[in-house]
Scaffold this motif. Structure first.
Motif, PDB file in Angstrom:
ATOM      1  N   ALA A  24       0.836  -1.204   0.000  1.00  0.00           N
ATOM      2  CA  ALA A  24       0.000   0.000   0.000  1.00  0.00           C
ATOM      3  C   ALA A  24       0.872   1.257   0.000  1.00  0.00           C
ATOM      4  N   THR A  25       0.637   2.113  -0.971  1.00  0.00           N
ATOM      5  CA  THR A  25       1.283   3.425  -1.036  1.00  0.00           C
ATOM      6  C   THR A  25       0.207   4.443  -1.374  1.00  0.00           C
ATOM      7  N   THR A  26       0.528   5.692  -1.174  1.00  0.00           N
ATOM      8  CA  THR A  26      -0.444   6.749  -1.477  1.00  0.00           C
ATOM      9  C   THR A  26      -0.836   6.730  -2.946  1.00  0.00           C
ATOM     10  N   SER A  27       0.148   6.560  -3.829  1.00  0.00           N
ATOM     11  CA  SER A  27      -0.142   6.552  -5.267  1.00  0.00           C
ATOM     12  C   SER A  27      -0.956   5.314  -5.654  1.00  0.00           C
ATOM     13  N   ASN A  28      -0.628   4.151  -5.053  1.00  0.00           N
ATOM     14  CA  ASN A  28      -1.386   2.929  -5.337  1.00  0.00           C
ATOM     15  C   ASN A  28      -2.834   3.066  -4.895  1.00  0.00           C
ATOM     16  N   GLU A  29      -3.020   3.621  -3.704  1.00  0.00           N
ATOM     17  CA  GLU A  29      -4.378   3.793  -3.180  1.00  0.00           C
ATOM     18  C   GLU A  29      -5.181   4.756  -4.043  1.00  0.00           C
ATOM     19  N   ALA A  30      -4.542   5.799  -4.527  1.00  0.00           N
ATOM     20  CA  ALA A  30      -5.229   6.767  -5.387  1.00  0.00           C
ATOM     21  C   ALA A  30      -5.622   6.119  -6.714  1.00  0.00           C
ATOM     22  N   GLU A  31      -4.702   5.330  -7.288  1.00  0.00           N
ATOM     23  CA  GLU A  31      -4.989   4.645  -8.553  1.00  0.00           C
ATOM     24  C   GLU A  31      -6.088   3.610  -8.371  1.00  0.00           C
ATOM     25  N   LEU A  32      -6.051   2.875  -7.247  1.00  0.00           N
ATOM     26  CA  LEU A  32      -7.070   1.868  -6.975  1.00  0.00           C
ATOM     27  C   LEU A  32      -8.444   2.521  -6.808  1.00  0.00           C
ATOM     28  N   LYS A  33      -8.490   3.652  -6.140  1.00  0.00           N
ATOM     29  CA  LYS A  33      -9.754   4.374  -5.970  1.00  0.00           C
ATOM     30  C   LYS A  33     -10.303   4.797  -7.326  1.00  0.00           C
ATOM     31  N   LYS A  34      -9.417   5.268  -8.197  1.00  0.00           N
ATOM     32  CA  LYS A  34      -9.831   5.701  -9.533  1.00  0.00           C
ATOM     33  C   LYS A  34     -10.401   4.530 -10.333  1.00  0.00           C
ATOM     34  N   ILE A  35      -9.747   3.363 -10.249  1.00  0.00           N
ATOM     35  CA  ILE A  35     -10.221   2.170 -10.963  1.00  0.00           C
ATOM     36  C   ILE A  35     -11.572   1.725 -10.429  1.00  0.00           C
ATOM     37  N   ASN A  36     -11.708   1.699  -9.110  1.00  0.00           N
ATOM     38  CA  ASN A  36     -12.978   1.278  -8.503  1.00  0.00           C
ATOM     39  C   ASN A  36     -14.115   2.211  -8.897  1.00  0.00           C
ATOM     40  N   GLU A  37     -13.815   3.487  -8.994  1.00  0.00           N
ATOM     41  CA  GLU A  37     -14.841   4.452  -9.401  1.00  0.00           C
ATOM     42  C   GLU A  37     -15.259   4.227 -10.853  1.00  0.00           C
ATOM     43  N   GLU A  38     -14.283   3.924 -11.715  1.00  0.00           N
ATOM     44  CA  GLU A  38     -14.628   3.672 -13.121  1.00  0.00           C
ATOM     45  C   GLU A  38     -15.440   2.396 -13.262  1.00  0.00           C
TER      46      GLU A  38
END
Length: 281
Positions: A50-64
């Motif tokens: 878990a990193t800040t960038s990974n969490e941000a990217e994962l959130k973006k994918i989940n939203e899409e």
């Protein structure tokens, strides 16, 4: 002039993004491909630290994924692809093979026990109900007759050597993690009775255009797990590939090492990265 009657939504629908059977085939394929890309990225991020960038990217994918309607819409798109106007479902290939092998002559007391993983419809084998006892399951059931079940989470003791036939039609390629794809094939081997049959269906480009997998490599992998090829069907330039494997006794000393890591089989920037990996026995 009387009002036009509003078309009713099926009781099994969640009411979101109802997809018409007349949806454009190109649109359907594009949506399914996008789901595959997003789910692969999702799986990779979930297995990384878990990193800040990974969490941000994962959130973006989940939203899409959510904006596309989630798994329900993917299932509806795939169901449309199984319609008779699109060539029908893959079960017709399996049924033909089973008939040719003489299984349709079985009586009601000795029906084939068939586990259909990733079932989008509850009645794919209804025409064969006199000799096939089908159990359809899926991660998210779209019908009361389809059991909501994760295949990899099924109780091993209850299903060990229980099934005569196991169908993995367009299932393995939808699993994000390569080692889970391999584990799925190994679990299938465990769940099949002696000499049981595995029906495997993949998009042909998964093996014909992968940089990490070829038809020969897949054949060697299946042999290592404990399967012998009985039937196969595809055509050059086609979209789908079908195999029927028979369970054979697994060599306990079988070498899994060639299938534990990615090895480049083909070069080229146009290749895809589909691969199936095995874990230590």
């Amino acid at each position: 002039m009387p009002k036009a009657r509003k078309k009713k939504v099926p009781v099994t629908s969640d009411g979101r993004d109802i997809v018409s059977p007349s949806s454009n085939p190109q649109t359907t394929r594009a949506v399914i491909r996008r789901f595959h890309v997003l789910l692969k990225k999702q799986g990779q991020l979930e297995h990384n630290p878990a990193t800040t960038s990974n969490e941000a990217e994962l959130k973006k994918i989940n939203e899409e994924l959510a904006s596309m309607g989630g798994l329900a819409v993917y299932q509806r798109m795939s169901s449309i692809g199984q319609g008779s106007d699109r060539g029908g479902g893959s079960e017709s290939v399996l049924i033909k093979w089973l008939v040719n092998m003489g299984f349709s002559k079985r009586d009601s007391m000795s029906k084939l026990r068939l586990l259909e993983v990733g079932a989008l419809k509850p009645d794919n084998y209804a025409s064969c109900s006199s000799w096939i006892d089908a159990t359809p399951i899926d991660l998210r059931s779209r019908h009361p007759a389809i059991r909501e079940q994760n295949f990899l989470m099924m109780e091993a003791s209850e299903n060990w050597e229980k099934w005569d036939v196991l169908s993995l039609s367009l299932v393995v390629n939808f699993v994000p993690e390569p080692r889970d794809r391999g584990r799925m094939l190994c679990v299938a081997h465990n769940f099949l009775r002696e000499s049981g049959l595995l029906f495997l269906v993949l998009p042909l480009p998964c093996v014909e255009n992968s940089r990490y997998l070829t038809l020969e490599h897949l054949g060697s992998l299946m042999t290592a797990i404990g399967f012998r090829e009985v039937e196969k069907k595809w055509k050059q330039g086609g979209k789908m590939a079908y195999w029927l494997y028979r369970k054979v006794e697994r060599d306990l000393h079988s070498d899994f090492s060639p299938f534990r890591k990615r090895c480049i089989c083909r070069q080229g920037s146009s290749r895809n990265n589909f691969v199936i990996l095995l874990q230590d026995q």
